[in-house]
Design a protein around this motif. Structure first.
Motif, PDB file in Angstrom:
ATOM      1  N   THR A  37       0.842  -1.186   0.000  1.00  0.00           N
ATOM      2  CA  THR A  37       0.000   0.000   0.000  1.00  0.00           C
ATOM      3  C   THR A  37       0.886   1.247   0.000  1.00  0.00           C
ATOM      4  OG1 THR A  37      -0.098  -0.127   2.410  1.00  0.00           O
ATOM      5  CG2 THR A  37      -1.893  -1.166   1.182  1.00  0.00           C
ATOM      6  N   ARG A  38       0.242   2.422  -0.103  1.00  0.00           N
ATOM      7  CA  ARG A  38       1.000   3.660  -0.200  1.00  0.00           C
ATOM      8  C   ARG A  38       1.761   3.957   1.090  1.00  0.00           C
ATOM      9  NH1 ARG A  38      -2.977   5.252  -4.036  1.00  0.00           N
ATOM     10  NH2 ARG A  38      -4.502   4.363  -2.600  1.00  0.00           N
ATOM     11  N   THR A  55      -4.529   5.269   4.828  1.00  0.00           N
ATOM     12  CA  THR A  55      -4.415   5.371   6.283  1.00  0.00           C
ATOM     13  C   THR A  55      -5.497   4.563   6.993  1.00  0.00           C
ATOM     14  OG1 THR A  55      -3.374   7.551   6.133  1.00  0.00           O
ATOM     15  CG2 THR A  55      -4.386   6.971   8.238  1.00  0.00           C
ATOM     16  N   TYR A  56      -6.730   4.628   6.498  1.00  0.00           N
ATOM     17  CA  TYR A  56      -7.814   3.893   7.164  1.00  0.00           C
ATOM     18  C   TYR A  56      -7.541   2.396   7.172  1.00  0.00           C
ATOM     19  CZ  TYR A  56     -12.443   2.092   8.271  1.00  0.00           C
ATOM     20  OH  TYR A  56     -13.488   1.415   8.850  1.00  0.00           O
ATOM     21  N   CYS A  57      -7.122   1.846   6.012  1.00  0.00           N
ATOM     22  CA  CYS A  57      -6.863   0.398   6.005  1.00  0.00           C
ATOM     23  C   CYS A  57      -5.638   0.065   6.849  1.00  0.00           C
ATOM     24  CB  CYS A  57      -6.747  -0.144   4.593  1.00  0.00           C
ATOM     25  SG  CYS A  57      -5.239   0.257   3.701  1.00  0.00           S
ATOM     26  N   HIS A  58      -4.667   0.982   6.946  1.00  0.00           N
ATOM     27  CA  HIS A  58      -3.526   0.734   7.828  1.00  0.00           C
ATOM     28  C   HIS A  58      -3.990   0.640   9.284  1.00  0.00           C
ATOM     29  CE1 HIS A  58      -0.631   2.696   4.700  1.00  0.00           C
ATOM     30  NE2 HIS A  58      -0.987   1.477   4.367  1.00  0.00           N
ATOM     31  N   LEU A  64      -4.598   0.001  15.043  1.00  0.00           N
ATOM     32  CA  LEU A  64      -4.169   1.296  15.565  1.00  0.00           C
ATOM     33  C   LEU A  64      -5.356   2.124  16.045  1.00  0.00           C
ATOM     34  CD1 LEU A  64      -1.694   2.273  12.716  1.00  0.00           C
ATOM     35  CD2 LEU A  64      -1.208   0.981  14.813  1.00  0.00           C
ATOM     36  N   ASP A  65      -5.172   2.826  17.144  1.00  0.00           N
ATOM     37  CA  ASP A  65      -6.123   3.837  17.603  1.00  0.00           C
ATOM     38  C   ASP A  65      -5.531   5.195  17.254  1.00  0.00           C
ATOM     39  OD1 ASP A  65      -7.837   5.562  18.845  1.00  0.00           O
ATOM     40  OD2 ASP A  65      -7.719   4.636  20.833  1.00  0.00           O
TER      41      ASP A  65
END
Length: 277
Positions: A37-38, A55-58, A64-65
């Protein structure tokens, strides 16, 4: 200290979204570490480096919170590093319990994109001034955010803006995060690097086996760049060395990148890789 590489690809992702080249076809078939991913990374669970569309999929992939993160460094305004629309979701209307203020550091183009995406009619009822602060940042700036000492370094990248790479220091450890940049740094940039001794250096290797003489690095640029850092006393045998930010246009598979690095004591990053140092 530790670094989590959440995404390790250039703008197209890997395999490229619409690409059927041999490297992308191999990645789709092989899966695993061939899928990238990016580019985005996190230091010590509390400093975020770039904010791409992934970022959301990360956050989902790594549990992650992100509401606890209070420092975000943005390298430049290209969409694979900066997707500011999602920051509206730090408003209490969209997400609850975010801690304190997210302090964002980036150049003028990053700032403009931020306000262009946030100050639209749809979001006007939900101002985020109390939960997100933007700080326009220039090369040479020294930043204190929480426990972090940060130095913004001018990058060799898009001449239409002021791209930055970052030196990050905490608890006696120092990192150079060098994405996106070519090898032709200004003297001002080299002076900033020369003042440091790095525990980890993460370098742009977008072009794989190629080199394009600036904008991005390829593998032919990596060893001379590290040699210059060594000559300046910035790195030594104890420094962790990583290559990252890969494009399928570099025409190398994950296994080939890994083998190239292993022969030289350099790690080839992959999505989900954590390095403690």
């Amino acid at each position: 200290m530790k670094i989590l590489y959440m995404g390790t690809a250039a703008a197209e992702g890997w395999p490229g979204l619409f690409c059927s080249c041999p490297v992308c076809s191999h990645a789709r078939a092989a899966g695993g570490r061939n899928l990238r991913t990016r580019t985005q990374a996190m230091l010590d669970d509390d400093l975020l480096l770039d904010f791409p569309p992934d970022t959301y999929c990360h956050a989902l992939n790594y549990g992650l919170d992100l509401g606890k993160i209070q420092t975000l460094l943005v390298t430049h305004s290209h969409m694979d590093h900066w997707f500011p629309t999602d920051l509206i979701h730090r408003h209490e209307h969209f997400g609850h319990g975010a801690e304190g203020v997210l302090e964002i550091y980036g150049n003028e183009a990053v700032e403009k994109a931020f306000y262009d995406h946030i100050l639209i009619d749809r979001f006007k009822p939900h101002p985020i001034d109390d939960v997100v602060h933007f700080h326009r940042t220039h090369g040479g700036d020294h930043i204190r955010s929480g426990a972090w000492e940060i130095v913004a370094v001018p990058a060799d990248h898009d001449k239409r803006e002021e791209p930055l790479v970052y030196i990050c220091k905490k608890d006696g450890k120092t990192v150079f995060y060098g994405h996106d940049t070519g090898a032709n740094l200004s003297q001002a940039a080299w002076d900033l690097l020369a003042a440091e001794r790095f525990d980890l250096v993460s370098l742009d290797a977008t072009m794989g086996q190629k080199t394009i003489g600036g904008y991005h690095m390829g593998l032919p640029d990596i060893e001379p760049f590290l040699a210059k850092l060594a000559a300046l006393g910035c790195v030594d045998s104890h420094t962790v060395k990583v290559i990252n930010h890969f494009s399928h246009n570099g025409e190398m598979t994950h296994d080939q990148l890994t083998a190239w690095g292993a022969a030289r004591g350099i790690l080839a990053a992959y999505d989900g890789m954590t390095v403690e140092f």
